[in-house]
Design an enzyme around this catalytic site. Structure first.
Site, PDB file in Angstrom:
ATOM      1  N   ALA A  25       1.194  -1.204  -0.036  1.00  0.00           N
ATOM      2  CA  ALA A  25       0.339  -0.363   0.368  1.00  0.00           C
ATOM      3  C   ALA A  25       1.067   0.963  -0.279  1.00  0.00           C
ATOM      4  O   ALA A  25       1.662   1.382   1.048  1.00  0.00           O
ATOM      5  CB  ALA A  25      -1.012  -0.049   1.244  1.00  0.00           C
ATOM      6  N   GLU A  26       0.600   1.904  -0.905  1.00  0.00           N
ATOM      7  CA  GLU A  26       1.294   3.799  -0.861  1.00  0.00           C
ATOM      8  C   GLU A  26       0.023   4.843  -0.215  1.00  0.00           C
ATOM      9  O   GLU A  26      -0.618   4.662  -0.291  1.00  0.00           O
ATOM     10  CB  GLU A  26       1.763   3.963  -1.803  1.00  0.00           C
ATOM     11  N   GLY A  27       0.971   5.621   0.454  1.00  0.00           N
ATOM     12  CA  GLY A  27       0.009   7.058   0.620  1.00  0.00           C
ATOM     13  C   GLY A  27      -0.483   6.514   2.175  1.00  0.00           C
ATOM     14  O   GLY A  27      -0.837   7.396   2.089  1.00  0.00           O
ATOM     15  N   GLN A  46       3.742   2.415   2.777  1.00  0.00           N
ATOM     16  CA  GLN A  46       4.487   3.026   2.687  1.00  0.00           C
ATOM     17  C   GLN A  46       3.732   4.052   2.622  1.00  0.00           C
ATOM     18  O   GLN A  46       2.465   4.400   2.063  1.00  0.00           O
ATOM     19  CB  GLN A  46       5.774   3.826   1.585  1.00  0.00           C
TER      20      GLN A  46
END
Length: 64
Positions: A25-27, A46
């Site tokens: 997962a990003e953001g 992150q």
């Protein structure tokens, strides 16, 4: 029910798990986001919750 973005994230995580893919997962910026992703089985992520963007030398230092 869950908000539309929550339903989309749930569907993506379920699809990736069905395909035996690793999920990153990003953001991630809030504890609640991290917690929900963990509940869904997403163990990698992150975002600013963990660290602001950093320079290459700083990243190398963190990796050690």
């Amino acid at each position: 029910g869950p908000e539309p973005n929550g339903r989309i994230i749930t569907a993506i995580v379920e699809m990736a798990r069905a395909l035996d893919l690793d999920i990153v997962a990003e953001g991630i910026e809030q504890d609640e986001q991290r917690d929900r992703l963990l509940e869904l089985g997403c163990e990698h992520g992150q975002g600013f919750l963990f660290s602001p963007a950093c320079s290459h030398p700083r990243l190398r230092a963190l990796a050690r």
